[in-house]
Structure formats: structure tokens, C-alpha cells
Write a protein that holds these residues in place. Structure first.
Motif, PDB file in Angstrom:
ATOM      1  N   ILE A 237     -40.927 115.960  27.562  1.00 14.52           N
ATOM      2  CA  ILE A 237     -42.604 115.909  27.777  1.00 14.52           C
ATOM      3  C   ILE A 237     -43.041 117.391  28.231  1.00 14.52           C
ATOM      4  O   ILE A 237     -43.800 118.057  27.493  1.00 14.52           O
ATOM      5  N   GLU A 238     -42.173 118.149  29.032  1.00 13.46           N
ATOM      6  CA  GLU A 238     -42.430 119.604  29.247  1.00 13.46           C
ATOM      7  C   GLU A 238     -42.251 120.462  27.973  1.00 13.46           C
ATOM      8  O   GLU A 238     -43.302 121.368  27.697  1.00 13.46           O
ATOM      9  N   SER A 239     -41.422 119.962  27.203  1.00 13.61           N
ATOM     10  CA  SER A 239     -41.182 120.681  25.836  1.00 13.61           C
ATOM     11  C   SER A 239     -42.373 120.587  24.976  1.00 13.61           C
ATOM     12  O   SER A 239     -42.727 121.853  24.508  1.00 13.61           O
ATOM     13  N   ALA A 240     -42.950 119.409  24.941  1.00  8.83           N
ATOM     14  CA  ALA A 240     -43.898 118.994  23.894  1.00  8.83           C
ATOM     15  C   ALA A 240     -45.488 119.853  24.448  1.00  8.83           C
ATOM     16  O   ALA A 240     -46.071 120.226  23.416  1.00  8.83           O
ATOM     17  N   MET A 241     -45.334 119.755  25.671  1.00 10.72           N
ATOM     18  CA  MET A 241     -46.620 120.542  26.367  1.00 10.72           C
ATOM     19  C   MET A 241     -46.667 122.108  26.237  1.00 10.72           C
ATOM     20  O   MET A 241     -47.575 122.620  25.620  1.00 10.72           O
ATOM     21  N   VAL A 242     -45.344 122.511  26.306  1.00  8.21           N
ATOM     22  CA  VAL A 242     -45.332 124.205  25.942  1.00  8.21           C
ATOM     23  C   VAL A 242     -45.330 124.311  24.615  1.00  8.21           C
ATOM     24  O   VAL A 242     -46.202 125.433  23.913  1.00  8.21           O
ATOM     25  N   ARG A 243     -45.097 123.503  23.433  1.00  5.79           N
ATOM     26  CA  ARG A 243     -45.338 123.970  22.036  1.00  5.79           C
ATOM     27  C   ARG A 243     -46.680 123.273  21.624  1.00  5.79           C
ATOM     28  O   ARG A 243     -46.818 123.461  20.266  1.00  5.79           O
ATOM     29  N   GLY A 244     -47.179 122.488  22.589  1.00  7.23           N
ATOM     30  CA  GLY A 244     -48.773 122.507  21.951  1.00  7.23           C
ATOM     31  C   GLY A 244     -48.749 121.052  21.139  1.00  7.23           C
ATOM     32  O   GLY A 244     -49.567 120.779  20.302  1.00  7.23           O
ATOM     33  N   VAL A 245     -47.831 120.224  21.267  1.00  7.48           N
ATOM     34  CA  VAL A 245     -47.900 119.013  20.623  1.00  7.48           C
ATOM     35  C   VAL A 245     -47.739 117.707  21.265  1.00  7.48           C
ATOM     36  O   VAL A 245     -47.585 116.638  20.740  1.00  7.48           O
ATOM     37  N   HIS A 246     -47.933 118.086  22.734  1.00 12.27           N
ATOM     38  CA  HIS A 246     -48.159 116.668  23.596  1.00 12.27           C
ATOM     39  C   HIS A 246     -48.788 115.710  23.130  1.00 12.27           C
ATOM     40  O   HIS A 246     -48.575 114.539  23.270  1.00 12.27           O
ATOM     41  N   ALA A 247     -50.137 116.200  22.592  1.00 17.02           N
ATOM     42  CA  ALA A 247     -51.228 115.129  22.476  1.00 17.02           C
ATOM     43  C   ALA A 247     -50.663 114.269  21.157  1.00 17.02           C
ATOM     44  O   ALA A 247     -50.797 113.242  20.953  1.00 17.02           O
ATOM     45  N   ALA A 248     -50.282 115.178  20.207  1.00 22.27           N
ATOM     46  CA  ALA A 248     -49.474 114.346  18.860  1.00 22.27           C
ATOM     47  C   ALA A 248     -48.417 113.513  19.441  1.00 22.27           C
ATOM     48  O   ALA A 248     -48.309 112.229  18.711  1.00 22.27           O
ATOM     49  N   ARG A 249     -47.694 113.825  20.413  1.00 22.63           N
ATOM     50  CA  ARG A 249     -46.591 112.972  20.804  1.00 22.63           C
ATOM     51  C   ARG A 249     -47.170 111.521  21.453  1.00 22.63           C
ATOM     52  O   ARG A 249     -46.522 110.526  21.272  1.00 22.63           O
ATOM     53  N   LYS A 250     -48.378 111.831  22.055  1.00 23.26           N
ATOM     54  CA  LYS A 250     -48.868 110.576  22.828  1.00 23.26           C
ATOM     55  C   LYS A 250     -49.499 109.669  21.904  1.00 23.26           C
ATOM     56  O   LYS A 250     -49.217 108.379  21.851  1.00 23.26           O
ATOM     57  N   VAL A 251     -49.695 110.167  20.440  1.00 25.70           N
ATOM     58  CA  VAL A 251     -50.105 109.343  19.480  1.00 25.70           C
ATOM     59  C   VAL A 251     -48.875 108.501  19.075  1.00 25.70           C
ATOM     60  O   VAL A 251     -48.896 107.305  18.489  1.00 25.70           O
ATOM     61  N   ALA A 252     -47.805 109.233  18.607  1.00 30.59           N
ATOM     62  CA  ALA A 252     -46.524 108.189  18.423  1.00 30.59           C
ATOM     63  C   ALA A 252     -46.092 107.232  19.410  1.00 30.59           C
ATOM     64  O   ALA A 252     -45.570 106.385  18.940  1.00 30.59           O
ATOM     65  N   GLU A 253     -46.402 107.534  20.560  1.00 27.52           N
ATOM     66  CA  GLU A 253     -46.303 106.525  21.675  1.00 27.52           C
ATOM     67  C   GLU A 253     -47.151 105.220  21.514  1.00 27.52           C
ATOM     68  O   GLU A 253     -46.730 104.357  21.877  1.00 27.52           O
TER      69      GLU A 253
ATOM     70  N   GLU B  11     -48.850 115.241   7.405  1.00 24.95           N
ATOM     71  CA  GLU B  11     -50.387 115.246   6.980  1.00 24.95           C
ATOM     72  C   GLU B  11     -51.216 114.680   8.077  1.00 24.95           C
ATOM     73  O   GLU B  11     -52.350 114.958   8.141  1.00 24.95           O
ATOM     74  N   LEU B  12     -50.552 113.818   9.162  1.00 21.98           N
ATOM     75  CA  LEU B  12     -51.413 113.351  10.040  1.00 21.98           C
ATOM     76  C   LEU B  12     -50.980 114.055  11.454  1.00 21.98           C
ATOM     77  O   LEU B  12     -51.803 114.206  12.426  1.00 21.98           O
ATOM     78  N   GLY B  13     -50.147 115.095  11.412  1.00 18.90           N
ATOM     79  CA  GLY B  13     -49.633 115.912  12.601  1.00 18.90           C
ATOM     80  C   GLY B  13     -49.139 115.144  13.856  1.00 18.90           C
ATOM     81  O   GLY B  13     -49.503 115.464  14.777  1.00 18.90           O
ATOM     82  N   ILE B  14     -48.773 113.889  13.395  1.00 13.28           N
ATOM     83  CA  ILE B  14     -47.976 113.110  14.597  1.00 13.28           C
ATOM     84  C   ILE B  14     -46.681 113.881  14.863  1.00 13.28           C
ATOM     85  O   ILE B  14     -45.624 114.005  14.001  1.00 13.28           O
ATOM     86  N   CYS B  15     -46.357 113.855  16.278  1.00 14.06           N
ATOM     87  CA  CYS B  15     -45.068 114.501  16.692  1.00 14.06           C
ATOM     88  C   CYS B  15     -43.953 113.375  16.596  1.00 14.06           C
ATOM     89  O   CYS B  15     -44.363 112.511  17.654  1.00 14.06           O
ATOM     90  N   LEU B  16     -42.985 113.080  16.126  1.00 10.63           N
ATOM     91  CA  LEU B  16     -41.864 112.311  16.116  1.00 10.63           C
ATOM     92  C   LEU B  16     -41.162 112.715  17.352  1.00 10.63           C
ATOM     93  O   LEU B  16     -40.419 113.647  17.095  1.00 10.63           O
ATOM     94  N   PRO B  17     -40.928 112.151  18.418  1.00  2.96           N
ATOM     95  CA  PRO B  17     -40.071 112.677  19.524  1.00  2.96           C
ATOM     96  C   PRO B  17     -38.737 112.989  19.302  1.00  2.96           C
ATOM     97  O   PRO B  17     -38.200 113.942  19.725  1.00  2.96           O
ATOM     98  N   GLY B  18     -38.031 112.158  18.512  1.00  4.83           N
ATOM     99  CA  GLY B  18     -36.742 112.582  18.214  1.00  4.83           C
ATOM    100  C   GLY B  18     -36.474 113.034  16.854  1.00  4.83           C
ATOM    101  O   GLY B  18     -35.439 112.990  16.132  1.00  4.83           O
ATOM    102  N   GLY B  19     -37.465 113.308  16.181  1.00  6.12           N
ATOM    103  CA  GLY B  19     -37.612 113.797  14.567  1.00  6.12           C
ATOM    104  C   GLY B  19     -37.488 112.589  14.021  1.00  6.12           C
ATOM    105  O   GLY B  19     -37.651 111.423  14.129  1.00  6.12           O
ATOM    106  N   ASN B  20     -37.325 113.048  12.394  1.00  4.37           N
ATOM    107  CA  ASN B  20     -37.179 111.734  11.616  1.00  4.37           C
ATOM    108  C   ASN B  20     -35.801 110.930  11.915  1.00  4.37           C
ATOM    109  O   ASN B  20     -34.735 111.437  11.334  1.00  4.37           O
TER     110      ASN B  20
END
Length: 336
Positions: A41-57, A144-153
Motif C-alpha cells: 500500500i505504501e509503495s503504491a501511494m509513493v508511486r502514485g498508483v494507489h487509486a488504480a490499485r483500489k480499482v483492482a480490489e 489501456e485502463l490504467g489499473i494497477c495489478l497488485p502482484g503484476g500479471n
């Protein structure tokens, strides 16, 4: 900053606070799991992809599949009139088994379980195609959707079934004679011409049935295919025998050289095989027969064969190089 507290037996609560973000919290059965989640979570916040991660959840795979069909597929898959696109069937199997999982839940363990279950029912080649399609769908989510997959593909992290070896079934001279006899007896007058064209041109069944009279260039002796398996158009050279067969065919008002349905041709072919008592032979093996005959001539290079067959890579044709090994040895013996 992450705060981790023990809440009773086997319960670890973690909270992550950072300026500019809502507080995130979750509960785990072990402290290690809590620490790993907090780190992600902290890493996603630092990299600016936290919001996209929440979409994946929140997003289920079935929702992503719907977006893939709507936005990606129309531009990358050519629609067929009968609607029988292979990718649709592959995607349905994936959706049926994994559709209720969120993108965040979809890890390599789940995908590996899917692979193993499917291998009990279908071939390794089929499972490979389904896995690669799943990878493409998840790649669509990321790119294309900018969704961050927490563990990658997750597809990239599991073993793929071994690619099946190409079939080597060929008919003997006697079997060819018997097959011709039974094909000519068939009520379907297009059966034997279709078999000959498949052998002479190395075209796939779908290509043969899709080609129209307007696509034949009689002067330059080739037929132009607009719709092929690999998605690229190509010109297929016509041998003297292929030209003669086409010249003797009746013209249909549909414009198709072979105005019959795939299953009609398949059933007629299977019937002829059964009457001829020929086992373990498929219509697609006619393509293998045609390529093998080109290789046996000795004057066709692998590149020449690829131009005829339409293979995009030479790997699939490498198994034919042994056929003319004797002719190549003779050529080496005469080389100065």
C-alpha cells in the motif's frame, strides 16, 4: 506510515496513513501478511498508483472481460459471419471459472489451479491459448485502463503447458487412391475439389471456404486471401493442377468458390474417410501433406514454403527440413 496491532488470537490489524490519502486498514491472520500488505500500500501511494490499485480490489474479472469485448476486441479481432470466433469460446471458459474473482485476488495460484483443471478436460495447446488470452486481457487492464495489478500479471509467473508436436500423419498411395474414389462417390460434388485444393495450395479449411472468384488472378496464377488465421492477407500461388480444378468448378451466385458450410464439408470428408477405412486423418492434415510435398521437391526453401503456407515464423516449418535432407546432402557433395 503503517501501524500494526495484534487484535486477539491470530488477528493482526494494520493501518496505513499518508498525507493526501484516505487511511487504509485491513486485518490478517499473521503479522508477516500484515507487513507485506502495508508495504504494498505504501509503495503504491509513493508511486502514485494507489487509486488504480483500489480499482483492482473492486473490479471483478468478469467486468474487465466485458470492457475487453467492448473496447479491445472489435479493433483486434475480425468478426465472422457465423460468430464462431475462437477467442470468444476461450474467454467464456476463463470468465466462467475466474469471473467472480477481483483483479487483486487473481494471483498465480488461482491461475495455476485454472490451468491444471482445464488440462484434465482439454489439450495443452488449448490451455496455452486460453492463458495467453487471459494475459492479454490483464495487459489491457494495465496498459489501456490504467489499473494497477497488485502482484503484476499472474500469467507470466506460472508454467505453460508444453506445445503439442505437429501431426505427421500422411496417406500412403493406396490410401490416397481409396480416398479419391470415396470422395468422388460423395453426393457433395465439392468434396474432392476441396481436398485437392487443400493439398495443392496448403490453405486452411477456413481460407478455402472464404475465398471468392473475384480473388483469383488467372493471369498471375494466384488467389488472394483477405482473411487468414494470423490476421494478415496473403497471395497463394496456384499450381497447374489447382488452376485446372478451379476452371472446372461451377460458378455459384454467392461468389464463393466453394459455396458450402464448414460442417457440411467436414461431415462429407469424414464420411469418405470412414468408407475408405482410413483412420487418424483430418482435413487439416491435407495442409501438412501439401507442405511436405513442397519440401520433398528439394527446390523449395523454407522461406518459399512460408510464402505458400502463410506461416508467420519459420519455427513451425523447421520440422519439414528433414524431408529433403538427402537432396541437401547431394547438393553439398556437388558444391565446390
Amino acid at each position: 506510515m503503517a501501524t500494526i496491532r495484534k487484535r486477539g488470537f491470530g488477528q493482526w490489524q494494520v493501518q496505513v496513513r499518508r498525507v493526501g490519502f484516505e487511511t487504509e486498514s485491513a486485518t490478517f491472520e499473521s503479522k508477516i501478511e500484515a507487513q507485506e500488505w502495508a508495504s504494498q500500500i505504501e509503495s503504491a501511494m509513493v508511486r502514485g498508483v494507489h487509486a488504480a490499485r483500489k480499482v483492482a480490489e473492486r473490479m471483478k474479472l468478469s467486468d474487465l472481460v466485458g470492457k475487453f469485448k467492448e473496447s479491445y476486441a472489435p479493433m483486434h479481432y475480425k468478426a465472422r459471419e457465423d460468430g464462431k470466433e475462437a477467442w470468444k469460446f476461450q474467454l467464456k471458459h476463463i470468465d466462467d471459472k475466474l469471473g467472480e474473482k477481483t483483479l487483486a485476488e487473481l494471483d498465480q495460484k488461482l491461475v495455476a489451479e485454472y490451468r491444471d483443471e482445464r488440462l484434465k478436460l482439454v489439450s495443452g495447446g488449448t490451455v496455452r491459448k486460453e492463458l495467453y488470452l487471459l494475459s492479454k486481457v490483464l495487459g489491457f487492464a494495465e496498459m489501456e485502463l490504467g489499473i494497477c495489478l497488485p502482484g503484476g500479471n499472474p500469467v507470466s509467473k506460472i508454467r505453460k503447458p508444453i506445445e503439442a508436436k505437429g501431426r505427421d500423419r500422411r496417406l500412403s498411395d493406396t490410401e490416397w487412391s481409396e480416398l479419391e474414389q470415396e470422395c468422388r462417390k460423395s453426393r457433395n460434388t465439392y468434396l474432392w475439389p476441396a481436398v485437392c485444393i487443400a493439398r495443392e495450395t496448403c490453405m486452411r479449411q477456413g481460407e478455402i471456404l472464404s475465398v471468392k472468384w473475384q480473388d483469383v488472378d488467372w493471369k498471375r496464377k494466384f488467389v488472394f486471401l483477405h482473411d487468414t488465421k494470423n490476421g494478415e492477407a496473403r497471395a497463394v500461388p496456384l499450381s497447374p493442377m489447382a488452376l485446372e480444378i478451379l476452371k472446372n468448378l461451377p460458378r455459384s451466385i454467392t461468389g464463393n468458390i466453394f459455396p458450402i458450410q464448414r460442417m457440411t464439408l467436414l461431415h462429407a470428408f469424414q464420411g469418405a474417410l470412414k468408407r475408405a477405412k482410413i483412420a487418424d486423418f483430418r482435413f487439416h492434415d491435407l495442409r501438412h501433406e501439401g507442405i511436405s510435398r513442397l519440401a520433398e521437391r528439394g527446390d523449395f526453401s523454407v522461406l518459399d514454403m512460408a510464402a505458400v503456407s502463410g506461416h508467420k515464423t519459420l519455427t513451425m516449418l523447421s520440422r519439414y527440413t528433414h524431408i529433403n535432407a538427402e537432396k541437401l546432402a547431394d547438393k553439398l557433395a556437388t558444391t565446390k
